[in-house]
Design a protein around this motif. Sequence first.
Motif, mmCIF file in Angstrom:
data_model
loop_
_atom_site.group_PDB
_atom_site.id
_atom_site.type_symbol
_atom_site.label_atom_id
_atom_site.label_comp_id
_atom_site.label_asym_id
_atom_site.label_seq_id
_atom_site.Cartn_x
_atom_site.Cartn_y
_atom_site.Cartn_z
ATOM 1 N N ILE A 75 -0.894 64.407 15.434
ATOM 2 C CA ILE A 75 -1.935 63.495 15.893
ATOM 3 C C ILE A 75 -2.798 64.214 16.910
ATOM 4 O O ILE A 75 -2.300 64.845 17.837
ATOM 5 C CB ILE A 75 -1.313 62.212 16.482
ATOM 6 C CG1 ILE A 75 -0.604 61.430 15.356
ATOM 7 C CG2 ILE A 75 -2.378 61.346 17.129
ATOM 8 C CD1 ILE A 75 0.120 60.206 15.819
ATOM 9 N N GLY A 76 -4.103 64.106 16.717
ATOM 10 C CA GLY A 76 -5.021 64.885 17.545
ATOM 11 C C GLY A 76 -5.879 64.050 18.467
ATOM 12 O O GLY A 76 -5.445 63.025 19.005
ATOM 13 N N GLU A 77 -7.127 64.469 18.609
ATOM 14 C CA GLU A 77 -8.029 63.860 19.572
ATOM 15 C C GLU A 77 -8.529 62.495 19.097
ATOM 16 O O GLU A 77 -8.412 62.146 17.925
ATOM 17 C CB GLU A 77 -9.222 64.783 19.818
ATOM 18 C CG GLU A 77 -10.214 64.893 18.670
ATOM 19 C CD GLU A 77 -9.780 65.829 17.556
ATOM 20 O OE1 GLU A 77 -10.564 66.010 16.600
ATOM 21 O OE2 GLU A 77 -8.656 66.377 17.619
ATOM 22 N N VAL A 78 -9.096 61.750 20.035
ATOM 23 C CA VAL A 78 -9.667 60.439 19.716
ATOM 24 C C VAL A 78 -10.931 60.631 18.881
ATOM 25 O O VAL A 78 -11.819 61.394 19.252
ATOM 26 C CB VAL A 78 -9.999 59.650 21.003
ATOM 27 C CG1 VAL A 78 -10.761 58.367 20.673
ATOM 28 C CG2 VAL A 78 -8.721 59.320 21.766
ATOM 29 N N VAL A 79 -11.007 59.939 17.739
ATOM 30 C CA VAL A 79 -12.202 60.042 16.894
ATOM 31 C C VAL A 79 -13.002 58.737 16.884
ATOM 32 O O VAL A 79 -14.200 58.740 16.607
ATOM 33 C CB VAL A 79 -11.840 60.446 15.448
ATOM 34 C CG1 VAL A 79 -11.300 61.864 15.412
ATOM 35 C CG2 VAL A 79 -10.844 59.475 14.828
ATOM 36 N N LEU A 80 -12.338 57.624 17.169
ATOM 37 C CA LEU A 80 -13.022 56.328 17.212
ATOM 38 C C LEU A 80 -12.581 55.564 18.449
ATOM 39 O O LEU A 80 -11.376 55.409 18.690
ATOM 40 C CB LEU A 80 -12.699 55.506 15.964
ATOM 41 C CG LEU A 80 -13.194 54.042 15.953
ATOM 42 C CD1 LEU A 80 -14.721 53.996 15.874
ATOM 43 C CD2 LEU A 80 -12.579 53.270 14.791
ATOM 44 N N SER A 81 -13.549 55.115 19.233
ATOM 45 C CA SER A 81 -13.259 54.268 20.395
ATOM 46 C C SER A 81 -14.059 52.979 20.269
ATOM 47 O O SER A 81 -15.276 53.024 20.061
ATOM 48 C CB SER A 81 -13.648 54.981 21.703
ATOM 49 O OG SER A 81 -12.840 56.115 21.923
ATOM 50 N N ARG B 203 -7.240 61.325 15.476
ATOM 51 C CA ARG B 203 -7.160 62.104 14.243
ATOM 52 C C ARG B 203 -5.707 62.238 13.804
ATOM 53 O O ARG B 203 -4.830 62.532 14.602
ATOM 54 C CB ARG B 203 -7.768 63.494 14.481
ATOM 55 C CG ARG B 203 -7.761 64.398 13.252
ATOM 56 C CD ARG B 203 -8.417 65.736 13.554
ATOM 57 N NE ARG B 203 -7.759 66.425 14.656
ATOM 58 C CZ ARG B 203 -6.624 67.120 14.546
ATOM 59 N NH1 ARG B 203 -6.014 67.217 13.371
ATOM 60 N NH2 ARG B 203 -6.104 67.720 15.583
ATOM 61 N N GLY B 204 -5.450 62.001 12.520
ATOM 62 C CA GLY B 204 -4.102 62.136 11.985
ATOM 63 C C GLY B 204 -3.196 60.958 12.257
ATOM 64 O O GLY B 204 -1.997 61.013 11.953
ATOM 65 N N GLU B 205 -3.755 59.878 12.798
ATOM 66 C CA GLU B 205 -2.959 58.713 13.162
ATOM 67 C C GLU B 205 -3.143 57.579 12.152
ATOM 68 O O GLU B 205 -4.225 57.396 11.596
ATOM 69 C CB GLU B 205 -3.385 58.213 14.544
ATOM 70 C CG GLU B 205 -2.690 56.924 14.983
ATOM 71 C CD GLU B 205 -3.172 56.416 16.330
ATOM 72 O OE1 GLU B 205 -2.337 55.931 17.106
ATOM 73 O OE2 GLU B 205 -4.388 56.510 16.609
ATOM 74 N N ILE B 206 -2.067 56.824 11.924
ATOM 75 C CA ILE B 206 -2.159 55.554 11.213
ATOM 76 C C ILE B 206 -1.946 54.456 12.242
ATOM 77 O O ILE B 206 -0.862 54.318 12.807
ATOM 78 C CB ILE B 206 -1.118 55.442 10.086
ATOM 79 C CG1 ILE B 206 -1.338 56.529 9.029
ATOM 80 C CG2 ILE B 206 -1.204 54.057 9.424
ATOM 81 C CD1 ILE B 206 -0.299 56.536 7.906
ATOM 82 N N LEU B 207 -3.004 53.716 12.511
ATOM 83 C CA LEU B 207 -2.946 52.604 13.457
ATOM 84 C C LEU B 207 -2.803 51.314 12.664
ATOM 85 O O LEU B 207 -3.699 50.940 11.909
ATOM 86 C CB LEU B 207 -4.214 52.553 14.310
ATOM 87 C CG LEU B 207 -4.345 51.366 15.285
ATOM 88 C CD1 LEU B 207 -3.293 51.448 16.389
ATOM 89 C CD2 LEU B 207 -5.745 51.311 15.889
ATOM 90 N N GLY B 208 -1.648 50.648 12.808
ATOM 91 C CA GLY B 208 -1.425 49.387 12.116
ATOM 92 C C GLY B 208 -2.072 48.246 12.861
ATOM 93 O O GLY B 208 -1.978 48.164 14.089
ATOM 94 N N ILE C 272 -17.922 57.340 18.251
ATOM 95 C CA ILE C 272 -17.281 58.217 17.281
ATOM 96 C C ILE C 272 -17.343 59.642 17.807
ATOM 97 O O ILE C 272 -18.425 60.156 18.100
ATOM 98 C CB ILE C 272 -17.961 58.109 15.906
ATOM 99 C CG1 ILE C 272 -17.769 56.685 15.353
ATOM 100 C CG2 ILE C 272 -17.394 59.139 14.929
ATOM 101 C CD1 ILE C 272 -18.455 56.427 14.033
ATOM 102 N N LYS C 273 -16.168 60.211 17.990
ATOM 103 C CA LYS C 273 -16.041 61.565 18.555
ATOM 104 C C LYS C 273 -16.795 61.682 19.872
ATOM 105 O O LYS C 273 -17.477 62.667 20.144
ATOM 106 C CB LYS C 273 -16.524 62.607 17.544
ATOM 107 C CG LYS C 273 -15.700 62.629 16.267
ATOM 108 C CD LYS C 273 -16.203 63.656 15.267
ATOM 109 C CE LYS C 273 -15.380 63.617 13.994
ATOM 110 N NZ LYS C 273 -15.887 64.543 12.959
#
Length: 250
Positions: free
Chosen positions: A1-7, A26-31, A60-61
């Motif tokens: 899991i990486g940096e924040v891509v969406l806030s 990045r690389g995360e699945i947020l349920g 975004i980014k």
Amino acid sequence: IGEVVLSVRNLTRKGIAKDVSFDLRRGEILGLAGLMGAGRTEVIEGIFGIKPIDAGEIMIKGQKVQINEPSDAIRHGLALLTEDRKLTGIMGVLPVRDNIMIASLGSYVKRGLLKKRVIEETCRREKSRLEIKTPHLDQVIRLLSGGNQQKVLVSRWLLTMPDILILDEPTRGIDVGAKAEIHKLMCKLAQEGKAIIMISSELPEILGMSDRVLVMHEGRVGGIFERKDATQETIMRAATGHHTPVPALA
């Protein structure tokens, strides 16, 4: 899991959602969990530009963006698999090929003409990559199983080259085998660096697939839980308003 891509910060839709804030990495699945009517889909519609928001910011980014309609969202690297596959997903009377290509068709035009050979090659590649079971690409999509229809829709959005995938009830109405295949594909996409928001009404799916869980309650964030803290009990407490939310942004 990486940096924040969406806030998302303080997203508000009057009478529907209020002050919804979260980060997606990045690389995360947020349920995204919650009871029916909690505002899960409505928040996503605001983010994707399907329905207007009254207040709030979307970044975004690290850059603030203005999303007024879905085309803006697609341009900023978002993709949305909608909740109702038959109503707002597939084009039932059209073939598999057209259903795969429709969102990215503009990329396959040269001097006003469609690059049919490239389109055919692309669709065959996608059929193989996602293991879409269809006798041929000219098959009318409504004749496929629910699971294969869903794979076609995922393929449609992957061709837009998104960084952020929003999947609303991705395994609703499909059989157990197809569910496993969709879950496997989601994990693969996350490993490749896609950031995924998964809305689901099934707690086992939320608990089994999510790196973090955001729970909605009456249009607000009822709680955000790391995987190790997410249980059926904690999620249900948050979904029914019996949890004190603690800021847990990325």
